[in-house]
Design a protein around this motif. Structure first.
Motif, PDB file in Angstrom:
ATOM      1  N   ILE A 166       1.070  -1.085   0.166  1.00  0.00           N
ATOM      2  CA  ILE A 166       0.019  -0.100   0.111  1.00  0.00           C
ATOM      3  C   ILE A 166       0.923   1.136  -0.256  1.00  0.00           C
ATOM      4  N   LEU A 167       0.667   2.069  -1.153  1.00  0.00           N
ATOM      5  CA  LEU A 167       1.463   3.515  -1.093  1.00  0.00           C
ATOM      6  C   LEU A 167       0.300   4.278  -0.453  1.00  0.00           C
ATOM      7  N   TYR A 168       0.483   4.872   0.981  1.00  0.00           N
ATOM      8  CA  TYR A 168      -0.421   5.390   1.550  1.00  0.00           C
ATOM      9  C   TYR A 168      -0.109   6.960   1.579  1.00  0.00           C
ATOM     10  N   ASP A 169      -0.775   7.853   1.166  1.00  0.00           N
ATOM     11  CA  ASP A 169      -0.577   9.252   0.967  1.00  0.00           C
ATOM     12  C   ASP A 169      -1.407   9.986   2.058  1.00  0.00           C
ATOM     13  N   ALA A 170      -0.702  10.374   2.914  1.00  0.00           N
ATOM     14  CA  ALA A 170      -1.139  11.164   4.200  1.00  0.00           C
ATOM     15  C   ALA A 170      -1.048  12.608   4.124  1.00  0.00           C
ATOM     16  N   ALA A 171      -0.919  13.108   3.019  1.00  0.00           N
ATOM     17  CA  ALA A 171      -0.488  14.650   2.737  1.00  0.00           C
ATOM     18  C   ALA A 171      -1.454  15.607   3.535  1.00  0.00           C
ATOM     19  N   TYR A 172      -2.853  15.074   3.829  1.00  0.00           N
ATOM     20  CA  TYR A 172      -3.664  15.897   4.265  1.00  0.00           C
ATOM     21  C   TYR A 172      -3.896  15.560   6.060  1.00  0.00           C
ATOM     22  N   GLU A 173      -2.981  14.795   6.583  1.00  0.00           N
ATOM     23  CA  GLU A 173      -3.209  14.363   7.925  1.00  0.00           C
ATOM     24  C   GLU A 173      -3.725  15.613   8.788  1.00  0.00           C
ATOM     25  N   ALA A 174      -2.875  16.691   8.789  1.00  0.00           N
ATOM     26  CA  ALA A 174      -3.270  17.945   9.646  1.00  0.00           C
ATOM     27  C   ALA A 174      -4.621  18.215   9.550  1.00  0.00           C
ATOM     28  N   TYR A 175      -5.393  17.949   8.687  1.00  0.00           N
ATOM     29  CA  TYR A 175      -6.610  18.418   8.659  1.00  0.00           C
ATOM     30  C   TYR A 175      -7.865  17.275   9.168  1.00  0.00           C
ATOM     31  N   ILE A 176      -7.333  16.327   9.834  1.00  0.00           N
ATOM     32  CA  ILE A 176      -8.338  15.623  10.691  1.00  0.00           C
ATOM     33  C   ILE A 176      -8.709  16.258  11.644  1.00  0.00           C
ATOM     34  N   SER A 177     -10.097  16.140  11.847  1.00  0.00           N
ATOM     35  CA  SER A 177     -10.552  16.829  13.130  1.00  0.00           C
ATOM     36  C   SER A 177     -11.570  15.988  13.835  1.00  0.00           C
ATOM     37  N   GLU A 178     -11.722  14.821  13.285  1.00  0.00           N
ATOM     38  CA  GLU A 178     -12.759  13.831  13.985  1.00  0.00           C
ATOM     39  C   GLU A 178     -12.106  12.721  14.868  1.00  0.00           C
ATOM     40  N   PRO A 179     -12.583  11.910  15.814  1.00  0.00           N
ATOM     41  CA  PRO A 179     -11.808  11.035  16.392  1.00  0.00           C
ATOM     42  C   PRO A 179     -12.066   9.599  15.264  1.00  0.00           C
ATOM     43  N   ASP A 180     -11.362   8.591  15.778  1.00  0.00           N
ATOM     44  CA  ASP A 180     -11.496   7.295  14.966  1.00  0.00           C
ATOM     45  C   ASP A 180     -11.015   7.500  13.461  1.00  0.00           C
ATOM     46  N   VAL A 181     -10.376   8.599  13.110  1.00  0.00           N
ATOM     47  CA  VAL A 181      -9.907   8.723  11.997  1.00  0.00           C
ATOM     48  C   VAL A 181      -8.303   8.622  12.177  1.00  0.00           C
ATOM     49  N   PRO A 182      -7.806   7.455  11.431  1.00  0.00           N
ATOM     50  CA  PRO A 182      -6.360   7.448  11.544  1.00  0.00           C
ATOM     51  C   PRO A 182      -5.486   8.347  11.056  1.00  0.00           C
ATOM     52  N   HIS A 183      -4.311   9.085  11.773  1.00  0.00           N
ATOM     53  CA  HIS A 183      -3.304   9.637  11.175  1.00  0.00           C
ATOM     54  C   HIS A 183      -2.413   9.143  10.490  1.00  0.00           C
ATOM     55  N   SER A 184      -2.104   8.016  10.859  1.00  0.00           N
ATOM     56  CA  SER A 184      -1.113   7.401   9.833  1.00  0.00           C
ATOM     57  C   SER A 184      -1.552   5.917   9.958  1.00  0.00           C
ATOM     58  N   ILE A 185      -1.153   5.311   8.604  1.00  0.00           N
ATOM     59  CA  ILE A 185      -1.239   3.787   8.415  1.00  0.00           C
ATOM     60  C   ILE A 185      -0.559   2.797   9.571  1.00  0.00           C
ATOM     61  N   TYR A 186       0.286   3.402   9.858  1.00  0.00           N
ATOM     62  CA  TYR A 186       1.154   2.531  11.052  1.00  0.00           C
ATOM     63  C   TYR A 186       0.546   2.601  12.338  1.00  0.00           C
ATOM     64  N   GLU A 187      -0.717   3.140  12.390  1.00  0.00           N
ATOM     65  CA  GLU A 187      -1.776   2.863  13.484  1.00  0.00           C
ATOM     66  C   GLU A 187      -2.281   1.470  13.540  1.00  0.00           C
ATOM     67  N   CYS A 188      -2.147   0.944  12.073  1.00  0.00           N
ATOM     68  CA  CYS A 188      -2.837  -0.388  11.970  1.00  0.00           C
ATOM     69  C   CYS A 188      -1.693  -1.446  12.304  1.00  0.00           C
ATOM     70  N   GLU A 189      -2.199  -2.549  12.801  1.00  0.00           N
ATOM     71  CA  GLU A 189      -1.287  -3.545  12.968  1.00  0.00           C
ATOM     72  C   GLU A 189      -0.943  -4.322  11.831  1.00  0.00           C
ATOM     73  N   GLY A 190       0.382  -4.452  11.830  1.00  0.00           N
ATOM     74  CA  GLY A 190       0.795  -5.267  10.412  1.00  0.00           C
ATOM     75  C   GLY A 190       1.181  -4.265   9.413  1.00  0.00           C
ATOM     76  N   ALA A 191       1.055  -2.852   9.561  1.00  0.00           N
ATOM     77  CA  ALA A 191       1.230  -2.044   8.399  1.00  0.00           C
ATOM     78  C   ALA A 191       2.856  -1.917   7.952  1.00  0.00           C
ATOM     79  N   ARG A 192       3.638  -2.448   9.133  1.00  0.00           N
ATOM     80  CA  ARG A 192       5.267  -2.275   8.637  1.00  0.00           C
ATOM     81  C   ARG A 192       5.533  -3.334   7.525  1.00  0.00           C
TER      82      ARG A 192
END
Lengths: 404, 404
Positions: A213-239
């Motif tokens: 997975i090539l995960y583009d998180a360029a807009y991460e700073a705009y997340i305002s709600e909970p339960d929205v992941p800021h990084s794919i590495y919050e998920c188990e196994g993403a490494r």
């Protein structure tokens, strides 16, 4: 006899934003007093924050004195910046990412265009539809597209994952197994995002089918709600299945400063080959590092003052997003995005095509947006507005669009 | 199952200068008080000139105010810089190059690595031997190398043009016709240069066989003798067969600032396809422009003060080149280069191998240079020293090398 790269011949038209820029330039020349408001290209308008300006001046002074002068930067970035990123963007969020898994670059556009190079030329590519055109075009240039099918407005060899109103703009696992999966959340262009639960399913899927997975998180700073992941590495196994790309453009206003980074975990392998080493080799061979003064500016973003200032900057743009979203909704438009992203994705009125609506807005309202169809066939009938204008222009634009 | 780009597996070892950096770091850790002098990598040591510093501060101030803030730069570079380059580096020398044939980038390394992308994947590549490793490695990554032949220390599909004492380090036309010909004058690593007459022969040859010359003129500012061409466009017919790459790294000390440019004439075609459009498309799709503040610094180099200052800077380094050249020559070494280039190419004493001499200099003299064999098999038995140190270090280095 020398020949050109024939893959370039398969590209459709110009790069989307170059086309828009040319159309707007032509219109402006014909109507110099039109007072055009640009909510098309995702370019920021607010100045750099004081902490960043101060760091830039200080770094420039360093370059004026032999004792503090900096020549070639380390290929992969200065430690002072890599460690700040790894600590604050990742480890502070519980993501196990080490300093030397961060690769500093001149921006997310370059990284998202270049990252495909480290994979096999025959890799099967899956993209969302609509999608940021760079993922598609860079793979066309690399020869992975197959032929363009004019009647379907798609390439024969890419896997397109439709993101529509029906599926709430959430891509579904494709029928055919891809090797490379481009995901971008918060999404450009739809402004929609993904839950942590759903992203975990994508990670599990990629690990299961041995895809990256090539995960583009360029807009991460705009997340305002909970339960929205800021990084794919919050998920188990993403490494073991994901590369993440980030930008300083939209959180700190660096569109004209140029800084970004890519995370390649050392556990990530493609058929036994560690991708960390390949990306390091690409950086070392084809790139000479981001400028010292720019990396210093990037580090300033991670200071307490810098963090406070960029939160204000993001807040400023999110106020625009709110104005656009609510203004259009109140006027009867169907609108998406704008809550965890600086993009508003709206349905064109009266079933107009995306480009017809573009021309309409430019001609009669003097507003520039981006036609949804420029992002892929399932973008047809949609239109993207960005929240990166000034409050004044944004307010005026919504007034113009919504008035009879 | 995702696979890595197998072409990367054909690369030999690490990028040369990364290898050297690691060796030196290991030695420094073991001998922290060794007082190592670095004349290896071509990195500058003198601070940026006052005109450049002043332009940087002023551009940073522009970024602090919404009225003068600059977001995304034009894909191909700001007009103010492109026009200064086209006028002063080309038209003032009688070379017919228009402003929009200049493409601004983050440096000559990126450009010389990326330029191969616009050509056919099966293009036949000719390189000098010894050669700047980026030309070779970028074409290995692109799949043009064929297999590595260990016994000959070469790739099967590249055309190597030996540059030896016997031919005065001047490449000869290869027996087999190439599609892409990499030339670099003043040369890295040999420091030798080419006459205008001989370069004209290369231009005529390329036009005759329909090849493209990729002309790296990164060291142009170091030319001190007449009849040495500053640009390939001084030759008649170069507009239909040559791309030229230039750098701000060595004339203005921008190794840590990152700025360069590439010239692609509109007349240049590959089997009927205009390469100008392809390179523009690559820039538009995979790059987001050099930072505004850096391009402003570049423009300062073209002011009268800037020009005067960079002549002083170049003069400073050329004094080092003279010290190295004469010091080694007086001590009985066989030396080349150093007159029109910041590189001195010396024959290792007593038939030592290049890497043995590297280890000898590092271990017993605490001096870092670059092994000639790192630049190709015909570099074996040679060694490169650079003139980019301080006067003090350079004098000390020559003293150490030449004393018993």
């Amino acid at each position: 006899m020398v020949k050109a790269n024939a893959n370039y011949g398969r590209l459709q038209g110009n790069y989307l934003f170059s086309t828009i820029a040319k159309k707007v330039a032509a219109y402006t020349e014909a109507h110099p007093d039109a007072g055009i408001i640009r909510l098309g290209i995702g370019d920021v308008t607010q100045p750099l924050s004081p902490a960043v300006i101060s760091a830039l001046h200080s770094a420039v002074d360093d370059m004026a004195d032999a004792k503090t002068f900096h020549g070639y930067a380390p290929d992969l970035g200065y430690e002072f910046l890599r460690s700040a990123i790894a600590e604050q963007d990742y480890r502070a969020r519980g993501c196990e990412i080490s300093d030397d898994e961060i690769f500093i670059s001149d921006g997310a556009k370059s990284d998202s265009a270049n990252i495909q190079e480290i994979f096999s030329p025959d890799a099967k590519v899956a993209v969302c539809d609509p999608v940021y055109p760079v993922y598609v075009d860079s793979n066309v240039m690399a020869g992975r597209s197959g032929e363009w099918i004019e009647s379907e407005q798609r390439y024969s060899d890419f896997i397109y994952m439709p993101c529509t109103e029906a599926n709430h703009f959430m891509p579904e696992f494709p029928k055919e197994n891809p090797d490379l999966i481009y995901l971008c959340f918060p999404n450009n262009p739809t402004g929609m995002t993904i839950t942590k639960e759903r992203l975990q399913e994508w990670v599990d899927y990629a690990n299961r089918i041995h895809a990256v997975i090539l995960y583009d998180a360029a807009y991460e700073a705009y997340i305002s709600e909970p339960d929205v992941p800021h990084s794919i590495y919050e998920c188990e196994g993403a490494r073991t299945c994901a590369i993440e790309i980030r930008s300083f453009s939209k959180n700190a206003g660096f569109t004209g400063v140029r800084l970004g980074f890519t995370v390649v975990p050392k556990d990530l392998k493609a058929d036994g080959v560690a991708l960390h080493g390949l990306w390091a080799r690409r950086h070392g061979t084809k790139y000479n590092g981001a400028p010292y003064i720019i990396q210093k500016a990037g580090a300033a973003v991670y200071t307490p003052e810098g963090q406070k200032e960029i939160r204000q900057l993001v807040g400023y743009y999110m106020e625009n997003a709110r104005m656009i979203y609510e203004g259009l909704k109140d006027a009867g438009y169907t609108v998406y995005g704008g809550v965890n992203a600086p993009y508003i994705w709206l349905k064109t009125p009266d079933g107009m095509s995306s480009w017809d609506f573009f021309d309409h807005l430019l001609d009669s309202k003097h507003i520039v947006g981006t036609p949804g169809s420029g992002f892929g066939p399932h973008g047809e009938g949609f239109f993207r507005l960005t929240a990166f204008g000034t409050h004044e222009n944004t307010r005026e634009a919504i007034k113009r669009i919504t008035e009879a």
